[in-house]
Design a protein around this motif. Structure first.
Motif, PDB file in Angstrom:
ATOM      1  N   LEU A 207      46.160  15.428 -12.863  1.00  0.00           N
ATOM      2  CA  LEU A 207      44.726  15.496 -12.573  1.00  0.00           C
ATOM      3  C   LEU A 207      44.480  16.186 -11.235  1.00  0.00           C
ATOM      4  O   LEU A 207      43.497  16.924 -11.080  1.00  0.00           O
ATOM      5  N   GLY A 208      45.369  15.939 -10.257  1.00  0.00           N
ATOM      6  CA  GLY A 208      45.222  16.593  -8.962  1.00  0.00           C
ATOM      7  C   GLY A 208      45.281  18.105  -9.075  1.00  0.00           C
ATOM      8  O   GLY A 208      44.511  18.824  -8.426  1.00  0.00           O
ATOM      9  N   ASP A 209      46.186  18.614  -9.911  1.00  0.00           N
ATOM     10  CA  ASP A 209      46.293  20.066 -10.115  1.00  0.00           C
ATOM     11  C   ASP A 209      45.085  20.604 -10.872  1.00  0.00           C
ATOM     12  O   ASP A 209      44.579  21.685 -10.567  1.00  0.00           O
TER      13      ASP A 209
ATOM     14  N   GLN B 226      41.282  20.382  -8.846  1.00  0.00           N
ATOM     15  CA  GLN B 226      41.105  21.016  -7.540  1.00  0.00           C
ATOM     16  C   GLN B 226      40.008  22.088  -7.577  1.00  0.00           C
ATOM     17  O   GLN B 226      39.051  22.052  -6.797  1.00  0.00           O
ATOM     18  N   VAL B 227      40.134  23.026  -8.505  1.00  0.00           N
ATOM     19  CA  VAL B 227      39.165  24.136  -8.580  1.00  0.00           C
ATOM     20  C   VAL B 227      37.789  23.656  -9.021  1.00  0.00           C
ATOM     21  O   VAL B 227      36.774  24.008  -8.398  1.00  0.00           O
ATOM     22  N   PRO B 228      37.675  22.844 -10.092  1.00  0.00           N
ATOM     23  CA  PRO B 228      36.345  22.360 -10.483  1.00  0.00           C
ATOM     24  C   PRO B 228      35.618  21.602  -9.379  1.00  0.00           C
ATOM     25  O   PRO B 228      34.407  21.739  -9.223  1.00  0.00           O
TER      26      PRO B 228
ATOM     27  N   VAL C 202      33.031   8.177  -8.092  1.00  0.00           N
ATOM     28  CA  VAL C 202      33.166   9.642  -8.045  1.00  0.00           C
ATOM     29  C   VAL C 202      34.583   9.998  -7.628  1.00  0.00           C
ATOM     30  O   VAL C 202      35.295   9.194  -7.005  1.00  0.00           O
ATOM     31  N   VAL C 203      34.973  11.219  -7.984  1.00  0.00           N
ATOM     32  CA  VAL C 203      36.223  11.800  -7.485  1.00  0.00           C
ATOM     33  C   VAL C 203      35.831  12.895  -6.503  1.00  0.00           C
ATOM     34  O   VAL C 203      35.005  13.759  -6.825  1.00  0.00           O
ATOM     35  N   GLN C 204      36.395  12.861  -5.301  1.00  0.00           N
ATOM     36  CA  GLN C 204      36.045  13.863  -4.307  1.00  0.00           C
ATOM     37  C   GLN C 204      37.297  14.362  -3.596  1.00  0.00           C
ATOM     38  O   GLN C 204      38.346  13.712  -3.602  1.00  0.00           O
ATOM     39  N   LEU C 205      37.177  15.535  -3.004  1.00  0.00           N
ATOM     40  CA  LEU C 205      38.279  16.115  -2.239  1.00  0.00           C
ATOM     41  C   LEU C 205      38.476  15.334  -0.943  1.00  0.00           C
ATOM     42  O   LEU C 205      37.508  14.850  -0.346  1.00  0.00           O
ATOM     43  N   GLN C 206      39.724  15.220  -0.500  1.00  0.00           N
ATOM     44  CA  GLN C 206      39.996  14.557   0.770  1.00  0.00           C
ATOM     45  C   GLN C 206      39.324  15.294   1.925  1.00  0.00           C
ATOM     46  O   GLN C 206      38.932  14.698   2.927  1.00  0.00           O
TER      47      GLN C 206
END
Length: 380
Positions: free
Chosen positions: A247-249, A252-254, A310-314
């Motif tokens: 999922l991390g890979d 990332q772009v979306p 939510v899922v968010q970037l670090q």
């Protein structure tokens, strides 16, 4: 009224009932017809009226006799009516309750309402004129012919039901055939993506990094290449850790394209669309997202005070998010979550959470009224 002929009330072959309405009194022009209150039936070919108490008293008139019709609103002590203007009586008309009438109009008086829907259906039938494209196979019966035609009418109805059943069975069979073909093709595409992914791994040194990324983007457009499943990676913590890495890979772009944050429901739809046949359960997705930070992945799972996940970037900055909300509200004077969502191109759910976050730290205040929730700069 002299356009009506006696009828047995049964539908002919190729004739379909459109609507029926109780509590209908007929008028011959402005005069009440010498008939009691009954039921009006509109079919694709005829206007039929039947006495409620005496079912033998039934009359019908072809829709082709109608020139035009209009509504007459109800008044004090008066029921709503539909006024129907008619062509001249045809020379070969079958006998009916009236041999001659001085009026060229009839009225349907609706004692139990229902005139609006009846008028709408009558308008549709007069527009489509289905009696011209599918003429009824049997004439309207009279006298001694009634018994014989009654049997033909029942046979015709049974025949139509059987034809519809066969057509339904055929459509269902074709649908399942198409579904089976789709399943086979989907499996072939997944196998193809796995094959290409393995070749990329085998020839890692012979293919540049840019070419590898391009190949993987093509595979992602078809679906995740070699998705992590319980069959390939077991169950429990190991499975969720491997799933989290994938999922991390993938996300990332979306996430970068969506401003660094996505609702978990949106992530769920995006992931399962890419996984194709190997669908992921909501529980497995949540468990995988919970181990993002322990694996030191560039993503993290966040739960707002409202319970929204939510899922968010670090690298996603909360200060920037609050500052953006304050700047936009200050520029516009005030904003709702819907208006803020349009400005940023985000979902309404995430836009509302950003505004609530800015309110929590004291930069915004709210006005919760009958018009909805609106946010203003906090001037205090």
């Amino acid at each position: 009224m002299d356009r009506f002929s006696w009828s047995n009330g049964l539908l002919e072959i190729n004739e379909t009932l459109v609507i029926q309405q109780r509590g209908i009194r007929l008028y011959d022009g402005d005069e009440k017809a010498k008939l009691d209150v009954g039921v009006a039936l509109l079919s694709t070919h005829r206007l039929i009226w039947r006495d409620v108490k005496n079912h033998e008293c039934c009359i019908a008139m072809p829709l082709s006799q109608i020139i035009f019709f209009e509504e007459q609103a109800a008044g004090i002590g008066k029921s709503a009516k539909i006024i129907i203007h008619l062509h001249a009586t045809p020379a070969n008309k079958e006998p009916g309750p009236y041999q001659h009438s001085k009026y060229s109009i009839i009225k349907l008086s609706f004692k139990e309402h229902g005139q609006i829907e009846f008028h709408r259906r009558l308008t549709e039938e007069m527009t489509q004129k289905r009696w011209e494209s599918t003429p009824a196979s049997q004439p309207i019966p009279t006298g001694s012919q009634t018994g014989r035609t009654r049997a033909v009418g029942i046979v015709g109805i049974e025949r139509k039901i059987e034809e519809k059943r066969k057509e339904t069975d055929k459509n269902i069979s074709e649908a399942f055939e198409d579904l089976s073909k789709l399943m086979v093709k989907a499996k072939e595409m997944v196998e193809l993506s796995r094959s290409i992914a393995n070749k990329i791994k085998d020839k890692q040194g012979n293919i540049t990094e840019d070419e590898t990324i391009r190949f993987k983007s093509y595979l992602l457009s078809m679906g995740i290449a070699d998705p992590v499943t319980r069959e390939t990676h077991g169950s429990g913590t190991h499975y969720h850790m491997q799933l989290a890495k994938q999922l991390g890979d993938m996300l990332q772009v979306p996430l970068e394209e969506r401003g660094g944050m996505m609702a978990l429901t949106e992530v769920y739809c995006l992931v399962n669309r890419a996984r194709g046949m190997e669908l992921l359960s909501p529980e497995d997705l949540v468990n995988a997202c919970k181990v993002f930070e322990s694996l030191k992945l560039p993503l993290r799972l966040r739960v707002f005070d409202s319970g929204v996940m939510v899922v968010q970037l670090q690298s996603h900055s909360e200060e920037e998010m609050i500052s953006s909300a304050l700047d936009n509200v200050s520029d516009k004077g005030s904003l709702t979550a819907e208006e803020f969502a349009k400005l940023l191109g985000l979902s309404v759910l995430l836009s509302k959470e950003r505004l609530l976050l800015a309110e929590k730290v004291g930069h915004l205040c709210r006005d919760d009224s009958v018009e909805g929730l609106r946010f203003y700069p906090n001037l205090f």
